[in-house]
Design a protein around this motif. Sequence first.
Motif, PDB file in Angstrom:
ATOM      1  N   ALA A 461       0.860  -1.182   0.000  1.00 35.10           N
ATOM      2  CA  ALA A 461       0.000   0.000   0.000  1.00 35.10           C
ATOM      3  C   ALA A 461       0.892   1.226   0.000  1.00 35.10           C
ATOM      4  CB  ALA A 461      -0.897   0.007   1.227  1.00 35.10           C
ATOM      5  N   PHE A 462       0.361   2.329  -0.448  1.00 36.62           N
ATOM      6  CA  PHE A 462       1.095   3.579  -0.356  1.00 36.62           C
ATOM      7  C   PHE A 462       0.996   4.104   1.071  1.00 36.62           C
ATOM      8  CE2 PHE A 462       0.349   3.181  -4.859  1.00 36.62           C
ATOM      9  CZ  PHE A 462       1.612   3.451  -5.334  1.00 36.62           C
ATOM     10  N   TYR A 463       1.980   4.912   1.441  1.00 34.38           N
ATOM     11  CA  TYR A 463       2.020   5.383   2.816  1.00 34.38           C
ATOM     12  C   TYR A 463       0.712   6.018   3.262  1.00 34.38           C
ATOM     13  CZ  TYR A 463       6.516   4.282   4.729  1.00 34.38           C
ATOM     14  OH  TYR A 463       7.555   3.601   5.278  1.00 34.38           O
ATOM     15  N   GLY A 464       0.132   6.805   2.393  1.00 34.14           N
ATOM     16  CA  GLY A 464      -1.074   7.532   2.764  1.00 34.14           C
ATOM     17  C   GLY A 464      -2.254   6.632   3.087  1.00 34.14           C
ATOM     18  N   GLN A 465      -2.204   5.382   2.625  1.00 36.52           N
ATOM     19  CA  GLN A 465      -3.349   4.484   2.821  1.00 36.52           C
ATOM     20  C   GLN A 465      -3.095   3.425   3.886  1.00 36.52           C
ATOM     21  OE1 GLN A 465      -3.133   2.834  -1.041  1.00 36.52           O
ATOM     22  NE2 GLN A 465      -4.068   4.584  -2.077  1.00 36.52           N
ATOM     23  N   GLY A 466      -1.863   3.364   4.395  1.00 37.95           N
ATOM     24  CA  GLY A 466      -1.466   2.231   5.230  1.00 37.95           C
ATOM     25  C   GLY A 466      -2.339   1.996   6.445  1.00 37.95           C
ATOM     26  N   VAL A 467      -2.496   3.008   7.281  1.00 42.87           N
ATOM     27  CA  VAL A 467      -3.223   2.808   8.531  1.00 42.87           C
ATOM     28  C   VAL A 467      -4.691   2.490   8.261  1.00 42.87           C
ATOM     29  CG1 VAL A 467      -4.023   3.949  10.627  1.00 42.87           C
ATOM     30  CG2 VAL A 467      -1.631   4.149   9.952  1.00 42.87           C
ATOM     31  N   GLY A 468      -5.270   3.185   7.309  1.00 39.90           N
ATOM     32  CA  GLY A 468      -6.674   2.934   6.968  1.00 39.90           C
ATOM     33  C   GLY A 468      -6.880   1.516   6.465  1.00 39.90           C
ATOM     34  N   LEU A 469      -5.965   1.057   5.640  1.00 35.39           N
ATOM     35  CA  LEU A 469      -6.054  -0.300   5.093  1.00 35.39           C
ATOM     36  C   LEU A 469      -5.950  -1.331   6.216  1.00 35.39           C
ATOM     37  CD1 LEU A 469      -6.023  -1.983   2.357  1.00 35.39           C
ATOM     38  CD2 LEU A 469      -3.562  -2.136   2.723  1.00 35.39           C
TER      39      LEU A 469
ATOM     40  N   LYS B 197      -0.923  18.719 -18.115  1.00 33.08           N
ATOM     41  CA  LYS B 197      -1.453  18.975 -16.771  1.00 33.08           C
ATOM     42  C   LYS B 197      -1.055  17.900 -15.760  1.00 33.08           C
ATOM     43  CE  LYS B 197      -5.896  19.422 -17.735  1.00 33.08           C
ATOM     44  NZ  LYS B 197      -5.931  19.508 -19.202  1.00 33.08           N
ATOM     45  N   MET B 198      -0.873  18.344 -14.533  1.00 38.54           N
ATOM     46  CA  MET B 198      -0.814  17.401 -13.419  1.00 38.54           C
ATOM     47  C   MET B 198      -2.259  17.096 -13.052  1.00 38.54           C
ATOM     48  SD  MET B 198       1.222  17.636  -9.808  1.00 38.54           S
ATOM     49  CE  MET B 198       0.174  18.798  -8.940  1.00 38.54           C
ATOM     50  N   LEU B 199      -2.627  15.821 -13.016  1.00 35.00           N
ATOM     51  CA  LEU B 199      -4.022  15.450 -12.777  1.00 35.00           C
ATOM     52  C   LEU B 199      -4.308  15.222 -11.303  1.00 35.00           C
ATOM     53  CD1 LEU B 199      -4.392  12.992 -15.784  1.00 35.00           C
ATOM     54  CD2 LEU B 199      -5.164  15.373 -15.653  1.00 35.00           C
ATOM     55  N   SER B 200      -3.294  14.760 -10.565  1.00 37.26           N
ATOM     56  CA  SER B 200      -3.498  14.552  -9.127  1.00 37.26           C
ATOM     57  C   SER B 200      -2.151  14.433  -8.444  1.00 37.26           C
ATOM     58  CB  SER B 200      -4.317  13.278  -8.873  1.00 37.26           C
ATOM     59  OG  SER B 200      -3.564  12.145  -9.253  1.00 37.26           O
ATOM     60  N   ILE B 201      -2.159  14.704  -7.154  1.00 33.39           N
ATOM     61  CA  ILE B 201      -0.939  14.539  -6.366  1.00 33.39           C
ATOM     62  C   ILE B 201      -1.340  14.010  -4.993  1.00 33.39           C
ATOM     63  CG2 ILE B 201      -0.984  16.980  -5.645  1.00 33.39           C
ATOM     64  CD1 ILE B 201       2.122  16.843  -5.526  1.00 33.39           C
ATOM     65  N   ASP B 202      -0.585  13.035  -4.491  1.00 37.35           N
ATOM     66  CA  ASP B 202      -0.784  12.518  -3.136  1.00 37.35           C
ATOM     67  C   ASP B 202       0.541  12.751  -2.425  1.00 37.35           C
ATOM     68  OD1 ASP B 202      -0.796  10.994  -0.825  1.00 37.35           O
ATOM     69  OD2 ASP B 202      -1.733   9.234  -1.742  1.00 37.35           O
ATOM     70  N   LYS B 203       0.584  13.844  -1.675  1.00 34.00           N
ATOM     71  CA  LYS B 203       1.856  14.249  -1.077  1.00 34.00           C
ATOM     72  C   LYS B 203       2.320  13.263  -0.017  1.00 34.00           C
ATOM     73  CE  LYS B 203       0.496  18.709  -0.524  1.00 34.00           C
ATOM     74  NZ  LYS B 203       0.683  20.121  -0.117  1.00 34.00           N
ATOM     75  N   GLU B 204       1.380  12.677   0.704  1.00 36.00           N
ATOM     76  CA  GLU B 204       1.783  11.762   1.769  1.00 36.00           C
ATOM     77  C   GLU B 204       2.398  10.486   1.179  1.00 36.00           C
ATOM     78  OE1 GLU B 204      -1.283  10.891   4.595  1.00 36.00           O
ATOM     79  OE2 GLU B 204       0.131   9.926   5.958  1.00 36.00           O
ATOM     80  N   SER B 205       1.779   9.990   0.104  1.00 40.14           N
ATOM     81  CA  SER B 205       2.315   8.775  -0.529  1.00 40.14           C
ATOM     82  C   SER B 205       3.390   9.100  -1.551  1.00 40.14           C
ATOM     83  CB  SER B 205       1.188   8.000  -1.217  1.00 40.14           C
ATOM     84  OG  SER B 205       0.197   7.645  -0.295  1.00 40.14           O
TER      85      SER B 205
END
Lengths: 491, 491
Positions: A461-469, B197-205
């Motif tokens: 999982a990506f870091y941002g989703q880890g705890v939720g997962l 374009k940048m379509l999305s960014i997930d800074k935490e992941s």
Amino acid sequence: MSGDKDSAQQRDDYRRIKWNGWGSRGRAMVLDPNDPFVVIHPTGKKIRGLTDFIAKEISGSTGGERVKLTPSPSVSLEEALQKLQPPVVNDAFVSAFGSELRSEQLHQDGESRLIHVVGKNYRDLWRMRRGDIARAPDAIAVPESHDDCVKLVALADKHNVVLIPFGGGTNVTGGVEASPFETRRMIVSVDMRRMGKMLSIDKESRIATFECGVLGPDLDEQLGRHGFMLGHDPDSYIHSTLGGWIAARGSGAYSNKYGDIENMVLSMKVATPKGVIETPLASRQCGPDMSGLFVGSEGIFGIITEATVKIEPVPPVRHYEGWLFPSFEEGYAAFYKVVKQDLAPVCMRLYDDDETRMSFALKTDAPKIQDLAGKGIKQYIKLVKGFDLDKVCLCIVGFEGTPYNVAHERAGVTKIFHAANAFRVGTGAGDNWQEKKYDLPYVRDFALGHGYWADVFETTAFYGQGVGLWRAVKQAVRDVWKAEGKQGWIG
Amino acid sequence: MSGDKDSAQQRDDYRRIKWNGWGSRGRAMVLDPNDPFVVIHPTGKKIRGLTDFIAKEISGSTGGERVKLTPSPSVSLEEALQKLQPPVVNDAFVSAFGSELRSEQLHQDGESRLIHVVGKNYRDLWRMRRGDIARAPDAIAVPESHDDCVKLVALADKHNVVLIPFGGGTNVTGGVEASPFETRRMIVSVDMRRMGKMLSIDKESRIATFECGVLGPDLDEQLGRHGFMLGHDPDSYIHSTLGGWIAARGSGAYSNKYGDIENMVLSMKVATPKGVIETPLASRQCGPDMSGLFVGSEGIFGIITEATVKIEPVPPVRHYEGWLFPSFEEGYAAFYKVVKQDLAPVCMRLYDDDETRMSFALKTDAPKIQDLAGKGIKQYIKLVKGFDLDKVCLCIVGFEGTPYNVAHERAGVTKIFHAANAFRVGTGAGDNWQEKKYDLPYVRDFALGHGYWADVFETTAFYGQGVGLWRAVKQAVRDVWKAEGKQGWIG
């Protein structure tokens, strides 16, 4: 490779493997015949906490009298052999095989067939133990070289025979199992374990070429003579092969530093029905890269016969230590800080509260002084650090490399962990993990042998989703148990 | 993306690019009209050493009177346009295009066609400058979204039209050029630069998804607003696109730390004639990985429309410095020690003696004090360090990251370089390299414009083969020159 080893391989390693369980025959985790509350570890050491853990956490016992486990034995070898379907034999293929290779390299006996029916997934072993024998291969081929594999694939193609490459047989995705619908064609399992040689090594460029049937310890032993290692360490390390790691897109305990198997493999030779494919050694070649088709292929496109891998010098320093975090969330956040600071321990593992309890339950007998120290730590983290003991999470962090780099990485990680209120329990926990990291399949088999289903599932999982997962998966499993009226433990 | 930028893209970036040279119109390296021995850098700075370097090292002048360069001009735009073959027009396709996309998105004018004939290889530009116009595309499509690309590919498939994906057009392998034998089917070059374009960014992941027509600086500018960057920095950075980097299996100046493009791309969408292929985001998926087929594909399997990449925080410390080694062999050996010590500078470049001289010849005017310092250094390394000035090799080493890590890496590398008798010339050389790292194509064009062939070739080698390869390649090229009675410089 020493002469002894060669002759051992000639006797075919696979015959030492259990047909209905993990690992070599005679090596298992069993109940102490003299004490129903003691489990004997494969090393002979005693585990005193496991039966109570199972009773309480899995069976839901709420205390009172201690609960004894009830054995749930497997069918015997003889019974299993009788359940094997009669083999489909393609006489033309068998005859041609004898001309092109040697007849001795095609094994048609029942026990060889039984050992190659399935992998080592929970579901695989559960079926075998019940005598529910899936479509078994009709014969086992044991090639001894790339050329043998090329001939074998050509013969199979010509005679319409099905081949299933078989490395160490620890596959957990059905990759070594034949289709139950394949009732007419002869199926040959291709056991690669006679192909275990290192073919070349270039120490300056840090690359080596191996035959792909080499088992983990044999591979590293051959590299070790030159001061090198591969750095790939999956749970199946002792019983799995280089070719299997590639075909299963393997990851290992030390991938954080040394990479996943696809980062280690620079080039491979694959014997396919359309000819031999050899992927280029240089990473910056022009044009598409076919490697990704074979990595993770489970052998469906051909037999991966040889591979050139990048190798690592055996690190002068190896340091593993344990830490306790007050909670999973706090440990996870600290791990993220380590990543943000661009520090890269060779491994960094966080066990949640449930798994930490199981980890303690699996503790083997230790000298009294260690027991006392353990109790002292518990008191300390409870009273001084203010940890809730039910939420404590064990962390194992490892560092490998030069003294200069290890000191730097350790200091950086230590600072972050201390800032997260973690407590260092020292190298004992790290060494303990190192010692027991290959044990989990034996625990699984022990559970199976006493009527419990047990399995491991893994994901990324990506870091941002880890705890939720983590939360969602545990909750989902528990919801199913609740709806079905079952008891269970997940950690 | 700001509104301004969007409208700039609507005006189509590609029109600002030279049809017969590198980079944007009006930006070039030229002879000073007032002094035949001075070259004007694209920034306006003066280069005083280049004409003499060319006279001596390439033309083999042995001194005496200074040699003036002779211009070798390109054919004019008008002449080139007249040499364009008449377009093959598939009316059904053009009409359907107007219904499915917008007619304005299909450019059929001569100048648009001319800009998309070839890439920017030496051979490409040499032909264009001579008016030797290869098979030009018959039209240029400018899709604005993934959906546009899907429609376009379906239309081309239906109407038997050839598509050639075109990113920044800096390709050097013939990847954007049509086959000269393709005389009957309509050829459409698909210019991706409206898809930036940048379509999305997930800074935490630390992942972001981009349209693949985004140019290097636009990509990093969009990430930079969030404190991130990609870390991919090929020589073509300013004029090449994410999709092009993927299709060309790109490497960059900082790949040592941030990885090659295939390590950065986690997932991509590809519009193919058989439908859209989207590779899975997780690296540990089961089964084969198709990514390797598209990375390095030069667009032959479809249009890479969108990609999700791992992103890096903009490093708080960036430190680049120059060193001088007494010889190439000693520098190479020191680099190997850095690798052995598991230190990983973001880049580590070693110029051999010949290239070091060219690097000095390309020096732009600097304040007098720097000139004096430069002369002082030369005296010092000759007299005190005992360097043979003809063999001196320039090294650029860069460090990026946290202060904690950069200090550690720098100290480790410095120790190794000092032990190898290298001399640190300081951050000026590092900054100078940073400033000029995209210049080489302008030097190449300047050479072309004065009758000299100039090109770069690159390869990868294992450490054990590096020095031998370096020697053998230079010798082989010089042997050819000698046999053919030619003069040349190779470094």
